[in-house]
Design a protein around this motif. Structure first.
Motif, PDB file in Angstrom:
ATOM      1  N   UNK A 439       0.841  -1.190   0.000  1.00 46.33           N
ATOM      2  CA  UNK A 439       0.000   0.000   0.000  1.00 46.33           C
ATOM      3  C   UNK A 439       0.880   1.245   0.000  1.00 46.33           C
ATOM      4  N   UNK A 440       0.474   2.236  -0.790  1.00 52.05           N
ATOM      5  CA  UNK A 440       1.213   3.494  -0.830  1.00 52.05           C
ATOM      6  C   UNK A 440       0.296   4.586  -1.348  1.00 52.05           C
ATOM      7  N   UNK A 441       0.873   5.728  -1.584  1.00 53.44           N
ATOM      8  CA  UNK A 441       0.129   6.876  -2.074  1.00 53.44           C
ATOM      9  C   UNK A 441       0.934   8.126  -1.806  1.00 53.44           C
ATOM     10  N   UNK A 442       0.373   9.263  -2.091  1.00 57.77           N
ATOM     11  CA  UNK A 442       1.132  10.507  -1.960  1.00 57.77           C
ATOM     12  C   UNK A 442       0.216  11.669  -1.647  1.00 57.77           C
ATOM     13  N   UNK A 443       0.666  12.496  -0.741  1.00 53.85           N
ATOM     14  CA  UNK A 443       0.028  13.783  -0.469  1.00 53.85           C
ATOM     15  C   UNK A 443       1.020  14.850  -0.872  1.00 53.85           C
ATOM     16  N   UNK A 444       0.614  15.747  -1.746  1.00 54.09           N
ATOM     17  CA  UNK A 444       1.545  16.690  -2.332  1.00 54.09           C
ATOM     18  C   UNK A 444       2.303  17.515  -1.310  1.00 54.09           C
ATOM     19  N   UNK A 445       3.616  17.653  -1.540  1.00 53.44           N
ATOM     20  CA  UNK A 445       4.434  18.547  -0.726  1.00 53.44           C
ATOM     21  C   UNK A 445       4.267  19.990  -1.201  1.00 53.44           C
ATOM     22  N   UNK A 446       4.170  20.133  -2.504  1.00 48.34           N
ATOM     23  CA  UNK A 446       3.901  21.434  -3.106  1.00 48.34           C
ATOM     24  C   UNK A 446       3.098  21.177  -4.380  1.00 48.34           C
ATOM     25  N   UNK A 447       2.286  22.144  -4.819  1.00 49.23           N
ATOM     26  CA  UNK A 447       1.336  21.900  -5.910  1.00 49.23           C
ATOM     27  C   UNK A 447       1.975  21.903  -7.288  1.00 49.23           C
ATOM     28  N   UNK A 448       2.565  20.768  -7.662  1.00 49.29           N
ATOM     29  CA  UNK A 448       3.242  20.642  -8.939  1.00 49.29           C
ATOM     30  C   UNK A 448       3.161  19.197  -9.402  1.00 49.29           C
ATOM     31  N   UNK A 449       2.994  18.980 -10.712  1.00 50.02           N
ATOM     32  CA  UNK A 449       3.011  17.624 -11.250  1.00 50.02           C
ATOM     33  C   UNK A 449       4.326  16.921 -10.909  1.00 50.02           C
ATOM     34  N   UNK A 450       5.417  17.667 -10.984  1.00 49.04           N
ATOM     35  CA  UNK A 450       6.726  17.061 -10.713  1.00 49.04           C
ATOM     36  C   UNK A 450       6.785  16.437  -9.332  1.00 49.04           C
ATOM     37  N   UNK A 451       6.143  17.067  -8.362  1.00 46.29           N
ATOM     38  CA  UNK A 451       6.195  16.550  -6.997  1.00 46.29           C
ATOM     39  C   UNK A 451       5.532  15.185  -6.861  1.00 46.29           C
ATOM     40  N   UNK A 452       4.642  14.845  -7.793  1.00 45.39           N
ATOM     41  CA  UNK A 452       4.007  13.524  -7.773  1.00 45.39           C
ATOM     42  C   UNK A 452       4.794  12.502  -8.597  1.00 45.39           C
ATOM     43  N   UNK A 453       5.874  12.949  -9.224  1.00 46.18           N
ATOM     44  CA  UNK A 453       6.635  12.065 -10.104  1.00 46.18           C
ATOM     45  C   UNK A 453       8.076  11.890  -9.635  1.00 46.18           C
ATOM     46  N   UNK A 454       8.821  12.979  -9.500  1.00 43.75           N
ATOM     47  CA  UNK A 454      10.233  12.901  -9.149  1.00 43.75           C
ATOM     48  C   UNK A 454      10.529  12.188  -7.852  1.00 43.75           C
ATOM     49  N   UNK A 455       9.913  12.594  -6.727  1.00 39.69           N
ATOM     50  CA  UNK A 455      10.237  11.965  -5.443  1.00 39.69           C
ATOM     51  C   UNK A 455       9.836  10.491  -5.347  1.00 39.69           C
ATOM     52  N   UNK A 456       8.961  10.044  -6.243  1.00 36.79           N
ATOM     53  CA  UNK A 456       8.460   8.673  -6.140  1.00 36.79           C
ATOM     54  C   UNK A 456       9.045   7.714  -7.168  1.00 36.79           C
ATOM     55  N   UNK A 457       9.423   8.216  -8.344  1.00 39.47           N
ATOM     56  CA  UNK A 457       9.798   7.297  -9.421  1.00 39.47           C
ATOM     57  C   UNK A 457      11.161   7.579 -10.046  1.00 39.47           C
ATOM     58  N   UNK A 458      11.800   8.690  -9.722  1.00 41.16           N
ATOM     59  CA  UNK A 458      13.147   8.933 -10.230  1.00 41.16           C
ATOM     60  C   UNK A 458      14.120   7.955  -9.588  1.00 41.16           C
ATOM     61  N   UNK A 459      15.145   7.597 -10.295  1.00 43.68           N
ATOM     62  CA  UNK A 459      16.144   6.654  -9.776  1.00 43.68           C
ATOM     63  C   UNK A 459      16.749   7.179  -8.473  1.00 43.68           C
ATOM     64  N   UNK A 460      16.658   6.380  -7.414  1.00 40.51           N
ATOM     65  CA  UNK A 460      17.237   6.746  -6.129  1.00 40.51           C
ATOM     66  C   UNK A 460      16.433   7.722  -5.307  1.00 40.51           C
ATOM     67  N   UNK A 461      15.237   8.084  -5.748  1.00 40.65           N
ATOM     68  CA  UNK A 461      14.425   9.066  -5.018  1.00 40.65           C
ATOM     69  C   UNK A 461      14.020   8.540  -3.644  1.00 40.65           C
TER      70      UNK A 461
END
Length: 541
Positions: A439-461
């Motif tokens: 189970x997982x999910x995300x609550x935005x840290x700041x209002x940006x599409x990148x914030x839902x992508x980079x911290x979760x799926x970038x290599x080593x994030x």
């Protein structure tokens, strides 16, 4: 949480439910309420770590850290930036940014907040030796790669110009860089923090709208915050303090709310979703927010690697009837996901190529599973486990429903792998000890599409739970960051989502909406862009 933060989803821990105290909750003192001294009691969960901005990426700690600290900006109710300590953040090329901070503000021990306070905090967060949960947020600052690889103490891209000015040199242009600066990872720290960071996290010296009361953190019981008399900013407290009561379940918190032993509950247990509006007439609200729920499929599991693994990932996604779960368990209070971010974020696109894999199609799901077995057979007798803490709101119920759908639609053995607390689950994730889904999910840290992508799926994030890595995806993220405008960047980030739909490191389930209710003792309860109550503006009646 993220969300922060992370991990959206509810962080939970075993706790003692408190009785009433004289300072707040239960029977309100009308005179006290009228003069703004009423202390609000609110639900929370035990923070995973100490109250350190760069080491907090889950909701239980995030609620507290956001009130204790303030940085360059904070986020208004609609997600827009509002200045806190920033006089200006400017750049001519979107690479080198000059930051000027307001003079004369102090931490709760009287130390002035200076440019050095920011630079020292950011350097600490970026230093791999310190293993901070939010280290990833400094990745695009020049010198990060050297710091990460060699344990360097400082980032070459950070320079103190004078007491109230510093510069940030990025590795490439980022048009949305200022949007990040309301997130807790970018908060300043006083010099005392670096003497013993672990001890500091238990009783931090802070500069936000609230400070931690003396002996204010009673682990697994409560966290008591009092207004900071020296704070001057847009989040001026309208109450006499916030006491976060820590519960072992949302059901217990809901019962306390009904009996007047709790003032604010920012999330409803599933068994109350059908009735909370009747139980709290004119004392409830619901709002879609920047959050989602997903299912992690770890990349380190052999059966989910290669061509067979990709087929199995798609099969699992198409075997799930999301709408049925939303209707039957969450009483229609969520929305089926069509991509990896959230509809309230600017640039959201519900029609990204590849998103058809999120549609319920049990016949196609069974076919894909069988195709995978022709390439690489599913291990004989293997049970597909779905790991989750079960004391969060609705976790056990919805995962049980998904497990049953996987059994029925794929013809496999599947079961809930229940762990007691959120911390226990996060430790298991961090140790790469998952045996199946999570189970997982995300609550935005700041209002940006990148914030839902980079911290979760970038290599080593930092929140890449499944250890996903795809150089093509990483390159697309970098391209989006280097775009000439926020709008251009959003279009490129949506192209990055096309890659995610091919690989499915996680399976998007639904978008979140927050439901809150409150006691007769308080008023002015409003949910923000991230679904959390704006605690500072809650008043006593």
């Amino acid at each position: 949480m993220h969300m922060k933060r992370l991990l959206q989803g509810v962080s939970v821990t075993a706790a003692l439910a408190l009785g009433l105290t004289a300072c707040g909750g239960g029977d309100g003192d009308t005179a006290a309420a009228a003069d703004g001294s009423y202390v609000v009691t609110a639900h929370n969960t035990e923070p995973q770590n100490g109250l350190i901005p760069t080491n907090t990426n889950e909701v239980g700690g995030g609620r507290v850290v956001d009130l204790l600290y303030t940085g360059l900006y904070s986020y208004a109710e609609d997600g827009s930036l509002q200045p806190e300590l920033a006089e200006s953040v400017e750049s001519e090329d979107n690479i080198t940014w000059t930051v000027k901070i307001k003079p004369g503000t102090t931490f709760s021990n009287g130390e002035e907040v200076t440019a050095q306070s920011f630079v020292d905090a950011w350097n600490y967060g970026a230093d791999s030796d310190n293993a901070q949960k939010s280290q990833y947020f400094f990745e695009t600052i020049k010198g990060y790669e050297e710091s990460d690889a060699n344990g360097a103490d400082t980032l070459s891209g950070l320079t103190v110009v004078d007491d109230h000015t510093f510069t940030v040199e990025l590795q490439g242009p980022e048009s949305d860089f200022p949007m990040r600066l309301g997130y807790s990872a970018y908060m300043p720290l006083p010099t005392v923090a670096f003497e013993d960071m672990q001890a500091f996290g238990e009783a931090p010296v802070t500069n936000g709208p609230y400070t931690l009361a003396e002996n204010g953190w009673q682990h697994n019981v409560q966290i008591e915050l009092v207004p900071n008399e020296d704070y001057e900013g847009p989040r001026e407290p309208a109450n006499g303090g916030i006491t976060f009561k820590i519960y072992d379940s949302f059901e217990s918190a809901y019962a306390d709310l009904q009996s007047g032993n709790l003032d604010v509950l920012g999330e409803m247990p599933p068994n109350a979703l059908q009735n909370y509006q009747d139980d709290f007439p004119e004392r409830n609200t619901s709002r879609a927010y920047a959050g989602n729920a997903t299912m992690v499929i770890p990349g380190y599991l052999e059966e989910f690697q290669g061509e067979a693994g990709q087929l199995r990932r798609k099969a699992i996604s198409m075997a799930i009837d999301r709408q049925q779960i939303i209707d039957q368990i969450f009483f229609g209070t969520k929305e089926v996901a069509t991509e990896f971010t959230a509809p309230v974020i600017e640039g959201y696109n519900p029609d990204i190529p590849g998103s058809e894999v999120l549609e319920h199609n049990p016949e196609e799901a069974k076919k894909l599973w069988e195709q995978a077995n022709e390439i690489s057979p599913w291990p004989e007798g293997k049970v597909l486990k779905y790991t989750s803490n079960i004391d969060g709101a609705g976790n056990k119920e919805y995962i049980t429903a998904i497990v049953n759908q996987l059994r029925s639609n794929l013809g496999i053995e599947a079961e809930l792998d229940a762990v007691t607390t959120f911390k226990e689950m996060r430790d298991k994730v961090g140790q790469d000890a998952l045996e199946g889904l999570s189970r997982a999910g995300w609550q935005g840290d700041y209002p940006s599409l990148y914030n839902f992508l980079g911290p979760l799926y970038a290599t080593g994030a930092s929140s890449n739970d499944g250890r996903y890595s795809n150089p093509e995806f990483d390159a697309k993220l970098l391209e989006g960051l280097e775009a000439g405008s926020v709008e251009e960047g959003a279009a490129i980030f949506n192209e990055a989502q096309e890659i995610l739909f091919q690989d499915l490191p996680v399976v998007p389930l639904w978008y979140q909406a927050a439901q809150a209710a409150w006691s007769e003792n308080v008023d002015d309860v409003v949910l923000g862009w991230d679904g959390k109550p704006l605690y500072h503006q809650i008043t006593g009646k």
